[in-house]
Design a protein around this motif. Structure first.
Motif, PDB file in Angstrom:
ATOM      1  N   PRO A  14       0.801  -1.230   0.000  1.00 14.83           N
ATOM      2  CA  PRO A  14       0.000   0.000   0.000  1.00 14.83           C
ATOM      3  C   PRO A  14       0.835   1.282   0.000  1.00 14.83           C
ATOM      4  CG  PRO A  14      -0.923  -1.594   1.525  1.00 14.83           C
ATOM      5  CD  PRO A  14       0.388  -2.150   1.079  1.00 14.83           C
ATOM      6  N   ILE A  15       2.103   1.216   0.408  1.00 17.40           N
ATOM      7  CA  ILE A  15       2.922   2.434   0.430  1.00 17.40           C
ATOM      8  C   ILE A  15       3.992   2.432  -0.662  1.00 17.40           C
ATOM      9  CG2 ILE A  15       2.523   2.840   2.888  1.00 17.40           C
ATOM     10  CD1 ILE A  15       5.314   1.699   3.433  1.00 17.40           C
ATOM     11  N   GLY A  16       3.931   1.481  -1.570  1.00 15.20           N
ATOM     12  CA  GLY A  16       4.898   1.439  -2.666  1.00 15.20           C
ATOM     13  C   GLY A  16       5.481   0.048  -2.835  1.00 15.20           C
ATOM     14  N   ALA A  17       6.393  -0.072  -3.779  1.00 12.74           N
ATOM     15  CA  ALA A  17       7.042  -1.357  -4.038  1.00 12.74           C
ATOM     16  C   ALA A  17       8.225  -1.530  -3.093  1.00 12.74           C
ATOM     17  CB  ALA A  17       7.515  -1.425  -5.487  1.00 12.74           C
ATOM     18  N   ILE A  18       8.211  -2.611  -2.330  1.00 10.66           N
ATOM     19  CA  ILE A  18       9.297  -2.869  -1.393  1.00 10.66           C
ATOM     20  C   ILE A  18      10.117  -4.046  -1.897  1.00 10.66           C
ATOM     21  CG2 ILE A  18       8.009  -4.446   0.128  1.00 10.66           C
ATOM     22  CD1 ILE A  18       9.439  -2.977   2.486  1.00 10.66           C
ATOM     23  N   SER A  19      11.418  -3.926  -1.752  1.00 17.42           N
ATOM     24  CA  SER A  19      12.296  -4.999  -2.226  1.00 17.42           C
ATOM     25  C   SER A  19      13.395  -5.260  -1.199  1.00 17.42           C
ATOM     26  CB  SER A  19      12.924  -4.646  -3.575  1.00 17.42           C
ATOM     27  OG  SER A  19      13.715  -3.474  -3.488  1.00 17.42           O
ATOM     28  N   LEU A  20      13.797  -6.517  -1.134  1.00 18.49           N
ATOM     29  CA  LEU A  20      14.914  -6.953  -0.296  1.00 18.49           C
ATOM     30  C   LEU A  20      16.001  -7.477  -1.211  1.00 18.49           C
ATOM     31  CD1 LEU A  20      16.241  -7.747   2.424  1.00 18.49           C
ATOM     32  CD2 LEU A  20      14.983  -9.911   2.275  1.00 18.49           C
ATOM     33  N   ARG A  21      17.189  -6.909  -1.080  1.00 15.11           N
ATOM     34  CA  ARG A  21      18.293  -7.272  -1.956  1.00 15.11           C
ATOM     35  C   ARG A  21      19.508  -7.666  -1.127  1.00 15.11           C
ATOM     36  NH1 ARG A  21      18.930  -2.551  -6.131  1.00 15.11           N
ATOM     37  NH2 ARG A  21      20.562  -2.018  -4.680  1.00 15.11           N
ATOM     38  N   ARG A  22      20.269  -8.590  -1.680  1.00 11.27           N
ATOM     39  CA  ARG A  22      21.550  -8.961  -1.081  1.00 11.27           C
ATOM     40  C   ARG A  22      22.624  -8.795  -2.138  1.00 11.27           C
ATOM     41  NH1 ARG A  22      25.378 -11.995  -1.653  1.00 11.27           N
ATOM     42  NH2 ARG A  22      24.292 -13.031  -3.366  1.00 11.27           N
ATOM     43  N   ARG A  23      23.682  -8.087  -1.762  1.00 19.14           N
ATOM     44  CA  ARG A  23      24.795  -7.928  -2.686  1.00 19.14           C
ATOM     45  C   ARG A  23      26.104  -8.234  -1.964  1.00 19.14           C
ATOM     46  NH1 ARG A  23      27.499  -3.078  -1.769  1.00 19.14           N
ATOM     47  NH2 ARG A  23      26.330  -1.528  -0.575  1.00 19.14           N
ATOM     48  N   ARG A  24      27.059  -8.741  -2.688  1.00 25.75           N
ATOM     49  CA  ARG A  24      28.383  -9.002  -2.126  1.00 25.75           C
ATOM     50  C   ARG A  24      29.255  -7.787  -2.367  1.00 25.75           C
ATOM     51  NH1 ARG A  24      30.155 -12.343   1.841  1.00 25.75           N
ATOM     52  NH2 ARG A  24      32.433 -12.468   1.767  1.00 25.75           N
ATOM     53  N   ASP A  25      29.751  -7.206  -1.268  1.00 24.70           N
ATOM     54  CA  ASP A  25      30.616  -6.037  -1.389  1.00 24.70           C
ATOM     55  C   ASP A  25      32.051  -6.520  -1.532  1.00 24.70           C
ATOM     56  OD1 ASP A  25      32.434  -3.840  -0.520  1.00 24.70           O
ATOM     57  OD2 ASP A  25      30.528  -2.774  -0.270  1.00 24.70           O
ATOM     58  N   PRO A  26      32.688  -6.303  -2.690  1.00 20.99           N
ATOM     59  CA  PRO A  26      34.043  -6.827  -2.904  1.00 20.99           C
ATOM     60  C   PRO A  26      35.106  -6.101  -2.096  1.00 20.99           C
ATOM     61  CG  PRO A  26      33.376  -5.498  -4.778  1.00 20.99           C
ATOM     62  CD  PRO A  26      32.164  -5.610  -3.888  1.00 20.99           C
ATOM     63  N   VAL A  27      34.833  -4.867  -1.700  1.00 27.05           N
ATOM     64  CA  VAL A  27      35.807  -4.103  -0.926  1.00 27.05           C
ATOM     65  C   VAL A  27      35.827  -4.581   0.526  1.00 27.05           C
ATOM     66  CG1 VAL A  27      36.458  -1.815  -0.114  1.00 27.05           C
ATOM     67  CG2 VAL A  27      35.589  -2.112  -2.442  1.00 27.05           C
ATOM     68  N   LEU A  28      34.635  -4.731   1.118  1.00 25.19           N
ATOM     69  CA  LEU A  28      34.535  -5.137   2.518  1.00 25.19           C
ATOM     70  C   LEU A  28      34.476  -6.653   2.678  1.00 25.19           C
ATOM     71  CD1 LEU A  28      31.878  -2.514   3.633  1.00 25.19           C
ATOM     72  CD2 LEU A  28      34.355  -2.363   3.877  1.00 25.19           C
ATOM     73  N   ASP A  29      34.243  -7.364   1.568  1.00 20.15           N
ATOM     74  CA  ASP A  29      34.146  -8.824   1.572  1.00 20.15           C
ATOM     75  C   ASP A  29      33.051  -9.295   2.536  1.00 20.15           C
ATOM     76  OD1 ASP A  29      34.813 -11.369   0.672  1.00 20.15           O
ATOM     77  OD2 ASP A  29      36.248 -11.700   2.301  1.00 20.15           O
ATOM     78  N   VAL A  30      31.877  -8.658   2.426  1.00 21.47           N
ATOM     79  CA  VAL A  30      30.723  -9.046   3.247  1.00 21.47           C
ATOM     80  C   VAL A  30      29.472  -9.021   2.373  1.00 21.47           C
ATOM     81  CG1 VAL A  30      31.684  -8.166   5.415  1.00 21.47           C
ATOM     82  CG2 VAL A  30      30.282  -6.656   3.975  1.00 21.47           C
ATOM     83  N   ASP A  31      28.471  -9.776   2.807  1.00 24.76           N
ATOM     84  CA  ASP A  31      27.153  -9.675   2.196  1.00 24.76           C
ATOM     85  C   ASP A  31      26.429  -8.483   2.808  1.00 24.76           C
ATOM     86  OD1 ASP A  31      27.345 -11.829   0.466  1.00 24.76           O
ATOM     87  OD2 ASP A  31      26.539 -13.249   1.931  1.00 24.76           O
ATOM     88  N   VAL A  32      25.846  -7.648   1.971  1.00 27.99           N
ATOM     89  CA  VAL A  32      25.106  -6.472   2.420  1.00 27.99           C
ATOM     90  C   VAL A  32      23.639  -6.667   2.060  1.00 27.99           C
ATOM     91  CG1 VAL A  32      24.838  -3.978   2.227  1.00 27.99           C
ATOM     92  CG2 VAL A  32      27.117  -5.000   2.055  1.00 27.99           C
ATOM     93  N   TYR A  33      22.778  -6.524   3.059  1.00 21.86           N
ATOM     94  CA  TYR A  33      21.335  -6.645   2.847  1.00 21.86           C
ATOM     95  C   TYR A  33      20.728  -5.244   2.840  1.00 21.86           C
ATOM     96  CZ  TYR A  33      21.880 -11.621   3.634  1.00 21.86           C
ATOM     97  OH  TYR A  33      22.265 -12.932   3.534  1.00 21.86           O
ATOM     98  N   GLU A  34      19.914  -4.968   1.834  1.00 22.36           N
ATOM     99  CA  GLU A  34      19.338  -3.638   1.670  1.00 22.36           C
ATOM    100  C   GLU A  34      17.839  -3.748   1.416  1.00 22.36           C
ATOM    101  OE1 GLU A  34      23.183  -1.483  -0.444  1.00 22.36           O
ATOM    102  OE2 GLU A  34      21.757  -2.611  -1.672  1.00 22.36           O
ATOM    103  N   VAL A  35      17.094  -2.787   1.955  1.00 21.37           N
ATOM    104  CA  VAL A  35      15.660  -2.698   1.730  1.00 21.37           C
ATOM    105  C   VAL A  35      15.377  -1.377   1.032  1.00 21.37           C
ATOM    106  CG1 VAL A  35      13.378  -2.643   2.794  1.00 21.37           C
ATOM    107  CG2 VAL A  35      15.184  -4.081   3.782  1.00 21.37           C
ATOM    108  N   LYS A  36      14.619  -1.457  -0.061  1.00 24.75           N
ATOM    109  CA  LYS A  36      14.234  -0.251  -0.792  1.00 24.75           C
ATOM    110  C   LYS A  36      12.717  -0.148  -0.849  1.00 24.75           C
ATOM    111  CE  LYS A  36      16.313   1.187  -4.462  1.00 24.75           C
ATOM    112  NZ  LYS A  36      16.795   1.270  -5.863  1.00 24.75           N
ATOM    113  N   LEU A  37      12.227   1.077  -0.757  1.00 26.06           N
ATOM    114  CA  LEU A  37      10.816   1.370  -0.975  1.00 26.06           C
ATOM    115  C   LEU A  37      10.750   2.228  -2.223  1.00 26.06           C
ATOM    116  CD1 LEU A  37       7.902   1.144   0.055  1.00 26.06           C
ATOM    117  CD2 LEU A  37       8.292   3.269   1.322  1.00 26.06           C
ATOM    118  N   ASP A  38      10.219   1.661  -3.299  1.00 22.05           N
ATOM    119  CA  ASP A  38      10.327   2.273  -4.622  1.00 22.05           C
ATOM    120  C   ASP A  38      11.809   2.523  -4.900  1.00 22.05           C
ATOM    121  OD1 ASP A  38       7.573   2.166  -5.181  1.00 22.05           O
ATOM    122  OD2 ASP A  38       7.222   4.025  -4.095  1.00 22.05           O
ATOM    123  N   ASP A  39      12.221   3.761  -5.128  1.00 22.56           N
ATOM    124  CA  ASP A  39      13.629   4.034  -5.417  1.00 22.56           C
ATOM    125  C   ASP A  39      14.397   4.549  -4.202  1.00 22.56           C
ATOM    126  OD1 ASP A  39      13.437   3.298  -8.111  1.00 22.56           O
ATOM    127  OD2 ASP A  39      12.694   5.296  -8.673  1.00 22.56           O
TER     128      ASP A  39
END
Length: 237
Positions: A14-39
């Protein structure tokens, strides 16, 4: 090695498109989890210091023994998990407005999901925290009238930068009085904010609570940039 990027979930809400993403950060060598609401980025697992401090500072103000705690806003689960680290927490109720976010944790999509769903003290509840606070019938839909020793909230960006106009009345004196009625005597309210301390909001807290404090929580930029800071407000009856 994990994939460089995954979109773990994407849903219209109801408040927009929500997404959960996981990316591997090559500099920090960690998995980063991010939540976006629309952009717009809502949260990142790289920046959780203040979310953890919300639990620590809120519980530090508690003067009693065992406590029933409510967290408004689930997100990545950092505040809830930090609360569970305190042995005084007898029960933890987490109210989250988006069913999709609750589902992420039940599906084990986030690093802290198992910590939350595997602890018998924890109940993850789908509900509109602000509507429950305004109604005055209690913040736990499963137990109308139940009161808590500590209520911690991390939903909006700040009292002035809200995700929906319907949240605005919560940050007024009248809204805070209704919130205080959900606390037991000596209870504590704590709030996360992305903005610097706001004296107008602190004055509203002072009109309702006996003791108030605005803590500036600074944290490092893992990429070497300037330090950032959030605010944690703590108020006690």
């Amino acid at each position: 090695m994990s994939a460089r990027f995954e979109e773990l979930d994407w849903q219209e809400t109801p408040i927009g498109a929500i997404s959960l993403r996981r990316r591997r950060d090559p500099v920090l060598d960690v998995d980063v989890y991010e939540v976006k609401l629309d952009d717009e980025y809502l949260m990142s697992s790289l920046f959780t210091t203040a979310e953890v401090e919300l639990a620590r500072l809120g519980l530090a103000e508690l003067t009693g023994g065992s406590a029933d705690v409510l967290v408004g806003g689930l997100g990545l689960g950092c505040t809830a998990a930090a609360a569970l680290d305190d042995d005084r927490v007898r029960s933890l109720t987490v109210v989250e407005g988006l069913a999709e976010v609750v589902d992420w944790h039940h599906r084990g999509l986030l690093p802290l999901s198992g910590r939350l769903t595997g602890d018998p003290r924890t109940a993850l509840v789908h509900g509109d925290f602000f509507a429950l606070a305004a109604a005055g019938d209690g913040l736990d839909p499963a137990a109308p009238g139940r009161r808590f020793d500590v209520i911690m909230v991390d939903i909006d960006h700040s009292p002035r930068h809200v995700l929906a106009p319907s949240h605005e009345p919560f940050y007024t004196v009248d809204g805070l009085r209704r919130l205080a009625a959900e606390l037991r005597p000596g209870g504590v309210f704590a709030l996360w904010s992305d903005d610097p301390p706001d004296e107008e909001f602190r004055a509203a807290l002072g009109a309702v609570f006996t003791r108030t404090e605005a803590h500036t929580v600074a944290f490092d930029n893992p990429y070497g940039g300037p330090r950032s800071a959030n605010t944690v407000y703590v108020a006690a009856l």
